[in-house]
Design an enzyme around this catalytic site. Structure first.
Site, PDB file in Angstrom:
ATOM      1  N   CYS A 180       1.270  22.733   5.844  1.00 43.29           N
ATOM      2  CA  CYS A 180       1.321  24.013   6.543  1.00 43.29           C
ATOM      3  C   CYS A 180      -0.090  24.597   6.628  1.00 43.29           C
ATOM      4  O   CYS A 180      -0.830  24.586   5.654  1.00 43.29           O
ATOM      5  CB  CYS A 180       2.228  25.048   5.885  1.00 43.29           C
ATOM      6  SG  CYS A 180       3.959  24.598   5.862  1.00 43.29           S
ATOM      7  N   ARG A 201      -2.461  19.672   8.959  1.00 42.52           N
ATOM      8  CA  ARG A 201      -1.744  20.062   7.750  1.00 42.52           C
ATOM      9  C   ARG A 201      -0.236  20.028   7.932  1.00 42.52           C
ATOM     10  O   ARG A 201       0.517  20.198   6.976  1.00 42.52           O
ATOM     11  CB  ARG A 201      -2.172  21.472   7.321  1.00 42.52           C
ATOM     12  CG  ARG A 201      -3.635  21.576   7.012  1.00 42.52           C
ATOM     13  CD  ARG A 201      -3.995  23.008   6.702  1.00 42.52           C
ATOM     14  NE  ARG A 201      -3.448  23.433   5.439  1.00 42.52           N
ATOM     15  CZ  ARG A 201      -4.048  23.315   4.267  1.00 42.52           C
ATOM     16  NH1 ARG A 201      -5.266  22.796   4.215  1.00 42.52           N
ATOM     17  NH2 ARG A 201      -3.481  23.729   3.173  1.00 42.52           N
ATOM     18  N   TRP A 207       4.678  22.070   8.007  1.00 46.64           N
ATOM     19  CA  TRP A 207       5.164  20.803   7.453  1.00 46.64           C
ATOM     20  C   TRP A 207       6.415  21.188   6.669  1.00 46.64           C
ATOM     21  O   TRP A 207       6.332  21.865   5.646  1.00 46.64           O
ATOM     22  CB  TRP A 207       4.105  20.181   6.536  1.00 46.64           C
ATOM     23  CG  TRP A 207       4.436  18.789   6.091  1.00 46.64           C
ATOM     24  CD1 TRP A 207       4.175  17.622   6.763  1.00 46.64           C
ATOM     25  CD2 TRP A 207       5.071  18.399   4.869  1.00 46.64           C
ATOM     26  NE1 TRP A 207       4.622  16.547   6.039  1.00 46.64           N
ATOM     27  CE2 TRP A 207       5.169  16.993   4.873  1.00 46.64           C
ATOM     28  CE3 TRP A 207       5.578  19.097   3.777  1.00 46.64           C
ATOM     29  CZ2 TRP A 207       5.748  16.270   3.823  1.00 46.64           C
ATOM     30  CZ3 TRP A 207       6.154  18.383   2.732  1.00 46.64           C
ATOM     31  CH2 TRP A 207       6.226  16.987   2.761  1.00 46.64           C
ATOM     32  N   ASN A 233       2.319  29.292   3.328  1.00 44.64           N
ATOM     33  CA  ASN A 233       2.109  27.892   2.954  1.00 44.64           C
ATOM     34  C   ASN A 233       2.415  27.787   1.472  1.00 44.64           C
ATOM     35  O   ASN A 233       1.860  28.548   0.676  1.00 44.64           O
ATOM     36  CB  ASN A 233       0.645  27.516   3.241  1.00 44.64           C
ATOM     37  CG  ASN A 233       0.240  26.193   2.613  1.00 44.64           C
ATOM     38  OD1 ASN A 233       1.062  25.305   2.460  1.00 44.64           O
ATOM     39  ND2 ASN A 233      -1.018  26.071   2.257  1.00 44.64           N
ATOM     40  N   GLY A 234       3.300  26.857   1.106  1.00 41.06           N
ATOM     41  CA  GLY A 234       3.654  26.705  -0.307  1.00 41.06           C
ATOM     42  C   GLY A 234       5.153  26.609  -0.470  1.00 41.06           C
ATOM     43  O   GLY A 234       5.875  26.361   0.502  1.00 41.06           O
ATOM     44  N   GLU A 275      -5.654   0.158  -0.591  1.00 42.23           N
ATOM     45  CA  GLU A 275      -6.077   1.144   0.409  1.00 42.23           C
ATOM     46  C   GLU A 275      -5.839   0.613   1.832  1.00 42.23           C
ATOM     47  O   GLU A 275      -5.400   1.357   2.713  1.00 42.23           O
ATOM     48  CB  GLU A 275      -7.553   1.500   0.178  1.00 42.23           C
ATOM     49  CG  GLU A 275      -8.181   2.453   1.158  1.00 42.23           C
ATOM     50  CD  GLU A 275      -7.521   3.835   1.238  1.00 42.23           C
ATOM     51  OE1 GLU A 275      -6.632   4.129   0.437  1.00 42.23           O
ATOM     52  OE2 GLU A 275      -7.891   4.587   2.156  1.00 42.23           O
ATOM     53  N   LYS A 282      -3.473   2.509   4.472  1.00 45.03           N
ATOM     54  CA  LYS A 282      -3.951   2.955   5.794  1.00 45.03           C
ATOM     55  C   LYS A 282      -3.024   2.420   6.886  1.00 45.03           C
ATOM     56  O   LYS A 282      -2.653   3.139   7.805  1.00 45.03           O
ATOM     57  CB  LYS A 282      -5.374   2.440   6.079  1.00 45.03           C
ATOM     58  CG  LYS A 282      -6.502   3.109   5.351  1.00 45.03           C
ATOM     59  CD  LYS A 282      -6.879   4.482   5.856  1.00 45.03           C
ATOM     60  CE  LYS A 282      -6.084   5.550   5.195  1.00 45.03           C
ATOM     61  NZ  LYS A 282      -6.531   6.031   3.907  1.00 45.03           N
ATOM     62  N   GLU A 333       0.345   4.206   6.905  1.00 44.60           N
ATOM     63  CA  GLU A 333       0.241   5.611   7.310  1.00 44.60           C
ATOM     64  C   GLU A 333       0.175   5.772   8.819  1.00 44.60           C
ATOM     65  O   GLU A 333       0.844   6.636   9.372  1.00 44.60           O
ATOM     66  CB  GLU A 333      -1.048   6.237   6.733  1.00 44.60           C
ATOM     67  CG  GLU A 333      -0.968   6.604   5.278  1.00 44.60           C
ATOM     68  CD  GLU A 333      -2.279   7.219   4.782  1.00 44.60           C
ATOM     69  OE1 GLU A 333      -2.226   8.241   4.112  1.00 44.60           O
ATOM     70  OE2 GLU A 333      -3.370   6.669   5.070  1.00 44.60           O
ATOM     71  N   HIS A 379       3.713 -13.986  -8.208  1.00 46.34           N
ATOM     72  CA  HIS A 379       4.801 -13.441  -9.018  1.00 46.34           C
ATOM     73  C   HIS A 379       5.775 -12.630  -8.172  1.00 46.34           C
ATOM     74  O   HIS A 379       6.498 -11.793  -8.704  1.00 46.34           O
ATOM     75  CB  HIS A 379       4.237 -12.587 -10.155  1.00 46.34           C
ATOM     76  CG  HIS A 379       3.377 -13.374 -11.091  1.00 46.34           C
ATOM     77  ND1 HIS A 379       3.878 -14.339 -11.936  1.00 46.34           N
ATOM     78  CD2 HIS A 379       2.032 -13.385 -11.275  1.00 46.34           C
ATOM     79  CE1 HIS A 379       2.887 -14.889 -12.624  1.00 46.34           C
ATOM     80  NE2 HIS A 379       1.751 -14.330 -12.227  1.00 46.34           N
ATOM     81  N   LYS A 438      -2.085  16.283   5.660  1.00 46.47           N
ATOM     82  CA  LYS A 438      -3.343  15.915   5.024  1.00 46.47           C
ATOM     83  C   LYS A 438      -3.483  16.512   3.630  1.00 46.47           C
ATOM     84  O   LYS A 438      -3.980  15.870   2.709  1.00 46.47           O
ATOM     85  CB  LYS A 438      -4.515  16.386   5.884  1.00 46.47           C
ATOM     86  CG  LYS A 438      -5.835  15.979   5.254  1.00 46.47           C
ATOM     87  CD  LYS A 438      -6.859  15.684   6.275  1.00 46.47           C
ATOM     88  CE  LYS A 438      -8.045  14.999   5.653  1.00 46.47           C
ATOM     89  NZ  LYS A 438      -7.767  13.619   5.257  1.00 46.47           N
TER      90      LYS A 438
HETATM   91  C1  G6P Z   1      -2.421  13.182   1.291  1.00 49.86           C
HETATM   92  C2  G6P Z   1      -3.372  12.669   2.351  1.00 49.86           C
HETATM   93  C3  G6P Z   1      -4.161  11.489   1.796  1.00 49.86           C
HETATM   94  C4  G6P Z   1      -4.887  11.882   0.536  1.00 49.86           C
HETATM   95  C5  G6P Z   1      -3.931  12.474  -0.507  1.00 49.86           C
HETATM   96  C6  G6P Z   1      -4.688  13.112  -1.653  1.00 49.86           C
HETATM   97  O1  G6P Z   1      -1.454  12.232   1.048  1.00 49.86           O
HETATM   98  O2  G6P Z   1      -2.657  12.286   3.506  1.00 49.86           O
HETATM   99  O3  G6P Z   1      -5.099  11.067   2.771  1.00 49.86           O
HETATM  100  O4  G6P Z   1      -5.518  10.763  -0.005  1.00 49.86           O
HETATM  101  O5  G6P Z   1      -3.140  13.509   0.091  1.00 49.86           O
HETATM  102  O6  G6P Z   1      -5.419  14.192  -1.154  1.00 49.86           O
HETATM  103  P1  G6P Z   1      -6.733  14.771  -1.810  1.00 49.86           P
HETATM  104  O7  G6P Z   1      -7.128  15.889  -0.901  1.00 49.86           O
HETATM  105  O8  G6P Z   1      -6.340  15.255  -3.176  1.00 49.86           O
HETATM  106  O9  G6P Z   1      -7.732  13.694  -1.874  1.00 49.86           O
END
Ligand code: G6P
Length: 610
Positions: free
Chosen positions: A2, A27, A74, A98-99, A483, A487, A490, A506, A605
């Site tokens: 949000c 957000r 969100w 937001n929250g 990672e 990616k 996502e 395994h 994000k």
């Molecule tokens: C969300 C974002 C990720 C990020 C994670 C941690 O899931 O989509 O890209 O790595 O939060 O966020 P931070 O701001 O704590 O690195």
């Protein structure tokens, strides 16, 4: 998670709010809405789905007025519908939030018993009712919001507007981010800096548990608990507004991938001395004696930042003889891991607002643990709760999928490992010189890699319709495999698993057939031969291979149907340069598929709720 914005000034503000929401849309994008005081009346426009729908609604049905609030959602409580979209209004009062309000149900029951009628399933709507109830008792807006938020448990940043007191915006926060932007005769409130950066660089970061009364000519901040006024501390932000624009790139993600050489250079700037063979990190606020007294180190993070933390463990083991526990914040905060004053916890976070990371850190701090953070967004909640912060200086990261945040976190962890290694007396001058020059040269290697996108296009063309993919790596490249898989999931919605190459037999090897490509991180390093054996095991089962190999290593290149060369860099620089192919494979796959690269479905994000 949000995004919220507020404006008060002399200008018609619908456009200002919408432009701010465009910057905040990463957000959350389940719905968007604005409320503006127009001719003494509260006017609200809301639309489900992306901001574009709200823009279309406003084009059909515009609103005027110079004080207003906006929100991009969100969804947590209540589906992503128009009636659950913010702002939520009751009478002349409108609220964006937001929250999560954890005690909203008992408050809602109480309000319903008192005759209030609810129009949404959100937790937020109780705030609007509480404020309105107070206003009906004749209480001024500032006090009405103060009394309302005192009743709330959980996390909130809220902005409230009231058509009956149209020269004031009230903003309050507890455990969710909120920043005030100061202008001439106009002031702003937002969830984060980029939303208002094109209007002002003068920012005030609100403390937890404070409430701001924002008028055209100034702001007053008070503690929510006792209404005592607190000083307003203004900071000038160095980020330029253009950093929050796409700058000719098709997506923010691609732009941010390409910004990495500069971003990594910015992380190192002023901290590396090749003459003195030193890493200068005075911001850690930690003496050699304090370091020597430590008995254990935790690294705590979520998502991509957790992967950076995992790379950090290899670097600290190699360089400083420390083996940190690298933990997911959402797990650590509910464990009873023994910690005391001799423990150091390092929180890694791009946003500095991730709820789980912040909670794990605060919990540790309450137990007397020393707290450091590695963070990108200055003055965010995590750095503010830390004893010392190493800022990565990556600049604003807008794309939901994190890229330059990761590489700069890895660079920062490398600096930290070198600093600790020196404090521990483990690094001789030759090692230090080699490490520092490797780091300094990394940006140029990354720059060169970014000039070629052919192998990624080839991989995307061949495999964008794959249903599943594997990523394999060993040693410090194991987190890179994680990672790469993250990616891809996502942004392209292709199922992917990252695995330690040696562990593949395994279990995941059972997934291999000619439809499941495997990305193998096989540059020349200490694990090279072993990884190549793992690669052959996949090949022997008919699995297609995309191999990441050292330039000039034609033998390894020939093992893959698709081969992606990377420069021959020192072993400990490999995680930095290998980040690029992980990101670019995912980016081009997603772009080929035509997904919404910068705003992938269901994600946000900044995860400011548990
Ligand atoms: C969300 C974002 C990720 C990020 C994670 C941690 O899931 O989509 O890209 O790595 O939060 O966020 P931070 O701001 O704590 O690195």
């Amino acid at each position: 998670m949000c995004g919220i914005i507020g404006y008060i000034g002399p200008d018609p503000c619908a456009q200002i709010l919408v432009q701010g929401l465009q910057k905040l849309e990463y957000r959350g994008y389940d719905s968007a809405g604005i409320a503006i005081v127009d001719g003494g009346q509260l006017q609200t426009r809301r639309a489900r789905g992306k901001l574009m729908n709200l823009i279309e609604t406003l084009a059909r049905d515009p609103i005027d007025g110079t004080v207003g609030i906006g929100h991009t959602r969100w969804a947590t409580h209540g589906g992503p519908t128009e009636h659950n979209a913010h702002p939520h209004s009751v009478g002349s009062v409108a609220v964006v939030h937001n929250g999560i309000i954890e005690n909203y149900l008992p408050i809602k029951r109480e309000l319903i018993a008192a005759g209030h009628t609810f129009k949404s399933e959100t937790d937020t709507e109780v705030i609007a009712h509480l404020v309105w109830q107070n206003r009906q008792r004749g209480i001024g807006l500032e006090q009405a919001v103060m009394e309302a938020v005192r009743r709330l448990e959980g996390a909130y940043s809220v902005v409230v507007v009231d058509a009956e007191e149209p020269d004031t915006l009230i903003a309050a926060r507890l455990a969710s981010p909120l920043v005030l932007g100061l202008g001439e005769g106009r002031n702003f409130v937002a969830s984060d800096i980029p939303a208002i950066l094109s209007h002002t660089r003068r920012m005030v970061f609100l403390d937890d548990g404070t409430l701001a009364t924002v008028r055209r000519d100034g702001v007053v901040v008070r503690r929510i608990s006792d209404a005592v006024e607190v000083p307003v501390e203004e900071r000038t932000i160095a980020w330029s507004p253009s950093l929050a624009e796409k700058g000719g790139y098709k997506h923010f993600m691609l732009k941010e991938i390409h910004e990495q050489p500069d971003a990594v250079a910015n992380t190192l700037r002023g901290r590396v001395s090749l003459e003195r063979l030193a890493v200068d990190l005075p911001e850690l606020q930690m003496s050699a004696e304090e370091f020597a007294a430590l008995s254990q180190v935790y690294v705590v993070a979520c998502g991509t930042s957790w992967h950076a933390g995992m790379v950090g463990r290899y670097l600290m083991e190699d360089l400083a003889g420390i083996s940190p526990h690298v933990e997911l914040a959402s797990e650590l905060r509910y464990r009873r891991a023994p910690m005391d004053e001799r423990t150091l916890i390092i929180a890694v976070s791009q946003s500095g607002e991730t709820a789980d990371t912040l909670a794990a850190l605060k919990d540790a701090k309450a137990r007397g643990v020393r707290v450091l953070s590695i963070c990108n967004v200055i003055e965010a909640s995590i750095p503010r709760a830390s004893d010392g912060t190493l800022y990565t200086h990556a600049g604003p990261e807008i794309s939901v999928a994190s890229t330059k945040a990761f590489s700069t976190q890895v660079a920062a962890l490398h600096l930290l490992a070198l600093h600790f290694g020196r404090l521990a007396g483990r690094l001789d001058d030759d090692t230090m010189r080699a490490e520092l020059s490797g780091l300094v040269r990394a940006a140029a290697s990354m720059e060169r890699m970014l000039q070629h996108d052919e192998p990624y296009l080839q991989a995307a063309r061949a495999w964008h319709e794959a249903r599943s993919m594997l990523f394999l790596g060993r040693g410090a490249l194991y987190p890179l495999a994680l990672e790469g898989a993250l990616k891809l999931k996502e942004i392209s919605y292709i199922h992917a698993e990252g695995y330690a190459a040696g562990e593949m037999k395994h279990g995941p090897i059972a997934l291999i057939d000619e439809t499941v490509p495997t990305v193998v991180l096989a540059p020349r390093d200490a694990h090279h031969d072993k990884v190549r054996s793992n690669l052959q095991e996949v090949k022997a089962r008919g699995g297609p291979i995309i191999v990441i190999h050292t330039e000039g290593d034609e033998e390894t290149a020939a093992m893959g149907g698709i081969a992606i060369p990377i420069p021959d860099v020192p072993e400990r620089i490999l995680p930095l340069v290998c980040a690029l192919p992980m990101q670019l494979i995912a980016y081009h796959m997603a772009d080929f598929k035509g997904t919404d690269v910068d705003q992938p479905r269901n994600l946000a994000k900044s995860v400011t709720v548990e």
